[in-house]
Design a protein around this motif. Structure first.
Motif, PDB file in Angstrom:
ATOM      1  N   TRP A  60       0.828  -1.201   0.000  1.00  8.11           N
ATOM      2  CA  TRP A  60       0.000   0.000   0.000  1.00  8.11           C
ATOM      3  C   TRP A  60       0.871   1.262   0.000  1.00  8.11           C
ATOM      4  CZ3 TRP A  60      -5.203   0.291  -0.603  1.00  8.11           C
ATOM      5  CH2 TRP A  60      -5.775   1.537  -0.437  1.00  8.11           C
ATOM      6  N   ASN A  64       0.930   4.201  -2.585  1.00  8.78           N
ATOM      7  CA  ASN A  64       0.844   5.615  -2.187  1.00  8.78           C
ATOM      8  C   ASN A  64       1.918   6.439  -2.882  1.00  8.78           C
ATOM      9  OD1 ASN A  64      -1.242   5.058  -0.478  1.00  8.78           O
ATOM     10  ND2 ASN A  64      -0.057   5.276   1.395  1.00  8.78           N
ATOM     11  N   MET A 105      -4.821   8.319   2.668  1.00  7.27           N
ATOM     12  CA  MET A 105      -3.918   7.392   2.013  1.00  7.27           C
ATOM     13  C   MET A 105      -2.730   7.059   2.908  1.00  7.27           C
ATOM     14  SD  MET A 105      -2.958   8.115  -1.976  1.00  7.27           S
ATOM     15  CE  MET A 105      -1.646   9.204  -1.568  1.00  7.27           C
TER      16      MET A 105
END
Length: 169
Positions: A60, A64, A105
């Motif tokens: 993740w 990002n 995020m």
């Protein structure tokens, strides 16, 4: 002094529709690039483990970094066909929307796997969101304009209540 005279004495600052000056816009872009670099490095480092949540948080974080690069500096992603379209759409977003998006995020990997790597890796990306959030608050007023506004408000209140200096004598 009129407001036209006030603005004539001040140096003109180039601002676009969102109220951000050029130097603050560049500060946000530089923070986005640094946030992308820190997310990418920490994300790759986070993936070197056997724990699935750490791997998910690392993936993740790399995602990002890719999104930060895509939105803030699309010329770094020239090999991707849709990079300019995504960057144009990201530039149309209001600062509070970018702030919400970047902060959310950055928080998601921390919620997946709370570690020093995810905290430090997402800190600059979160700070980019905070900078955009501060831009959405608007410009700070100057002291002279505020004092003038207070003086005008006081005069308007006196007119409404009928308590001027001549009436009190």
């Amino acid at each position: 002094m009129s407001s036209a005279e006030d603005t004539a004495g001040a140096a003109p600052v180039k601002e676009e529709g969102d109220g951000m000056s050029w130097w603050y816009r560049w500060l946000c872009k530089i923070a986005g690039v640094l946030g992308g670099i820190s997310c990418a490095i920490a994300g790759i480092w986070n993936c070197v483990t056997i724990y699935p949540l750490n791997i998910a948080a690392g993936v993740w974080m790399v995602l990002n970094a890719f999104i930060l690069f895509l939105c803030e500096v699309p010329f770094c992603c020239q090999f991707i066909e849709f990079a300019n379209a995504v960057a144009a759409r990201a530039d149309k977003l209001r600062p509070w929307q970018k702030a919400f998006f970047y902060c959310g995020m950055a928080l998601f990997p921390i919620l997946l796997s709370l570690s020093i790597t995810t905290l430090l890796g997402n800190a600059i990306a979160f700070a980019t969101g905070v900078l955009y959030g501060l831009a959405s608050l608007g410009k700070k007023g100057d002291a002279v304009g505020y004092a003038r506004l207070q003086h005008q408000k006081q005069g308007d209140e006196e007119k409404l209540t009928g308590t001027t200096d001549e009436v009190l004598q």
